[in-house]
Every structure is written in C-alpha cells, then in structure tokens.
Design a protein around this motif. Structure first.
Motif, short mmCIF file in Angstrom:
data_model
loop_
_atom_site.label_atom_id
_atom_site.label_comp_id
_atom_site.label_asym_id
_atom_site.label_seq_id
_atom_site.Cartn_x
_atom_site.Cartn_y
_atom_site.Cartn_z
N ASN A 64 4.05 -6.99 4.04
CA ASN A 64 3.82 -8.16 3.22
C ASN A 64 2.34 -8.23 2.79
N SER B 170 3.87 -5.63 -5.12
CA SER B 170 4.22 -6.40 -6.33
C SER B 170 3.12 -6.31 -7.36
N THR B 171 1.89 -6.31 -6.90
CA THR B 171 0.76 -6.20 -7.83
C THR B 171 0.83 -4.89 -8.59
P1 ATP Z 1 5.03 -9.14 -0.82
O1 ATP Z 1 6.09 -8.27 -0.35
O2 ATP Z 1 4.73 -10.28 0.09
O3 ATP Z 1 5.16 -9.57 -2.26
P2 ATP Z 1 3.18 -7.17 -1.72
O4 ATP Z 1 2.97 -5.88 -1.01
O5 ATP Z 1 4.03 -7.16 -2.91
O6 ATP Z 1 3.72 -8.25 -0.71
P3 ATP Z 1 1.22 -8.44 -3.37
O7 ATP Z 1 2.11 -9.59 -3.68
O8 ATP Z 1 0.97 -7.44 -4.41
O9 ATP Z 1 1.75 -7.70 -2.06
O10 ATP Z 1 -0.15 -9.04 -2.84
C1 ATP Z 1 -1.32 -8.22 -2.59
C2 ATP Z 1 -2.48 -9.14 -2.23
O11 ATP Z 1 -2.81 -9.96 -3.35
C3 ATP Z 1 -2.20 -10.11 -1.07
O12 ATP Z 1 -3.38 -10.28 -0.36
C4 ATP Z 1 -1.80 -11.38 -1.80
O13 ATP Z 1 -2.10 -12.51 -0.99
C5 ATP Z 1 -2.69 -11.34 -3.03
N1 ATP Z 1 -2.08 -12.03 -4.19
C6 ATP Z 1 -0.91 -11.70 -4.79
N2 ATP Z 1 -0.67 -12.50 -5.84
C7 ATP Z 1 -1.72 -13.36 -5.92
C8 ATP Z 1 -2.07 -14.43 -6.79
N3 ATP Z 1 -1.29 -14.76 -7.82
N4 ATP Z 1 -3.23 -15.07 -6.55
C9 ATP Z 1 -4.03 -14.72 -5.51
N5 ATP Z 1 -3.77 -13.72 -4.66
C10 ATP Z 1 -2.63 -13.05 -4.85
#
Ligand code: ATP
Length: 236
Positions: free
Chosen positions: A40, A45-46
């Motif tokens: 997580n 997702s980014t």
């Molecule tokens: P998940 O499975 O929870 O979606 P992930 O691996 O897809 O996790 P991301 O959602 O890409 O991870 O998040 C990467 C980092 O960027 C994390 O530290 C998250 O808190 C931060 N983050 C993601 N979206 C935003 C946003 N809109 N504003 C601020 N920080 C964000």
C-alpha cells in the motif's frame, strides 16, 4: 524478449512534498502480462496514472510502440491503444450492463460486436446484461469496469487493483481473466497487492517499494523465491 509496447524510463512524480515515484523504469512487451506488486502506498496507482497521462509535473520518458508520448493528453493515449481500469470499479449505476459497455465504445455497431467479445471474457456479465449497474455484486462491477476499458480494443490495458474488496473466489475469477485478455492480444500491466495471484497470472513482475523498482524478474522466479510478503512488500 518481445518488442517493447510500453517503455518507461526514469519516471518521477510527486504530490507536493511526497515523492511517489523516484526514477522508475520498466517495459511491457506486446501481448505480455506484467505485474506491478508492492505494498500500500508504494506508487503503483501513481505509475498507472502517469502512463495514462493524468498527472502534472511528471519527469522521465514514456514511450508507446516506440513513440515518445510523454506530453500527450489522456484522450490521445486512449486513441493510440492504452486502456485504463482505475482502482474502485467505476461503472454507471443508472445504466444497464450493456449500456455501460456501449457508452465506452465509439460507434454503435462496432460497440455491439465488441460487447459480445467482452461477454466472452466475462460470461457472468452476459447473464446480467440488462441489469442496472447498481444491482451488480462487487465482482460483477469489477468485471464490468474491466469490460468497459476493453471496449476500444486497447493494445495495452492498465489494470489497477482489480481484486480490491473481492472474496477470494471472485478475486481468482477476475484475475484469471488476465490470461484470456493477453491471449487475445492485449498486453496487461496489472497493479496488485495480492502478490501470489498477480504473479501466477503474469509473465514478468516488478516489485515496487517507496517509489522505486527494487526487483524485476520472471513471475515464476519470484513465486519460487517464496516469502514475498516480508522480503519485498513490507508485510502486505
Ligand atoms: P494503493 O494500493 O494504496 O493505491 P499504491 O502503491 O497504488 O498504493 P499510490 O496510490 O501510487 O500507491 O501512492 C504513492 C504515494 O503517493 C503514497 O505515499 C500516497 O500516500 C501518495 N499519494 C497518492 N495519491 C496522492 C494524492 N492525491 N495526494 C497526495 N499524496 C498522494
């Protein structure tokens, strides 16, 4: 190795002070299923949003089919064959299953034919074709969300956390379809926290941790390495 369909080099993205991606490079070959696994918040997702062109202030290079698409709009990326099924099953609750599919298409006749192909991937949707979006179970909504992303016959499908909130049985059912989708010629980049299943339906995998790729290899090798959760994923 396959010709690269998607090639990412040195991708970095931030949300204010938070560095979500710190120089990620990866590739997806034509017709390949590639898993992106990590805890997580690792940045999965980014990365998907960057490939789709949804974030500002991104550095690095994104190539699709050999062309630099780094500065292209979301719409133009969809036009050249990138499909996206975001986390959270976005379907229209006030439309039927069939209407949900048709509105994701560009022309009615082509849309009807493609909807039949989507039903072949997900027979459960065919049975529910006249049911309203709101009346579907979580698993059916996820199938419909993926089906909608397939309507334009993408060459690459970005699939973000399709198993989220599903029972183990439905999760298996949904993730098993990744194999059929790649067999039909659409490459898949699959972001998943369910590591074991993601590796079992993909050819290769990248492990992402705190915005960096910390390991990449054939999925079968990662599976054979065992104890993935503590080794790479921070316990997820
Ligand atoms: P998940 O499975 O929870 O979606 P992930 O691996 O897809 O996790 P991301 O959602 O890409 O991870 O998040 C990467 C980092 O960027 C994390 O530290 C998250 O808190 C931060 N983050 C993601 N979206 C935003 C946003 N809109 N504003 C601020 N920080 C964000």
């Amino acid at each position: 190795m396959n010709t690269a369909l998607l090639e990412i080099e040195g991708l970095a993205a931030s949300y204010g002070q938070i560095e979500a991606l710190r120089g990620v490079s990866l590739r997806v070959g034509a017709g390949e299923a590639v898993a992106l696994v990590g805890a997580n918040g690792a940045g999965k997702s980014t990365l998907m949003k960057c490939v789709m062109g949804m974030l500002a202030g991104v550095s690095g290079v994104v190539r699709f089919d050999g062309k630099d698409i780094t500065t292209r709009s979301v719409a133009s990326r969809a036009d050249i064959g990138i499909g996206y099924s975001p986390e959270g099953r976005r379907v229209f609750s006030g439309l039927t299953v069939h209407e949900n599919l048709l509105v994701a298409s560009r022309d009615k006749d082509g849309g009807r034919a493609r909807a039949e192909e989507v039903y072949a991937f997900f027979p459960a949707l065919k049975e529910k074709s006249q049911a309203m979006g709101w009346a579907l179970s979580g698993g059916q909504q996820q199938m419909l969300a993926i089906g909608r992303a397939l309507m334009l016959r993408p060459r690459l499908l970005l699939l973000d956390e399709p198993s989220l909130g599903l029972s183990p049985l439905l999760m298996t059912e949904v993730l098993n379809r990744v194999r059929d989708i790649t067999a039909s010629g659409t490459a898949v980049l699959l972001a998943e926290q369910n590591v074991h299943k993601a590796l079992s339906v993909s050819h290769r995998a990248y492990v992402i941790q705190l915005g960096r790729v910390v390991r990449s290899s054939a999925s079968s090798e990662l599976l054979a390495a065992g104890d993935l959760s503590s080794a790479f994923l921070g316990g997820s």
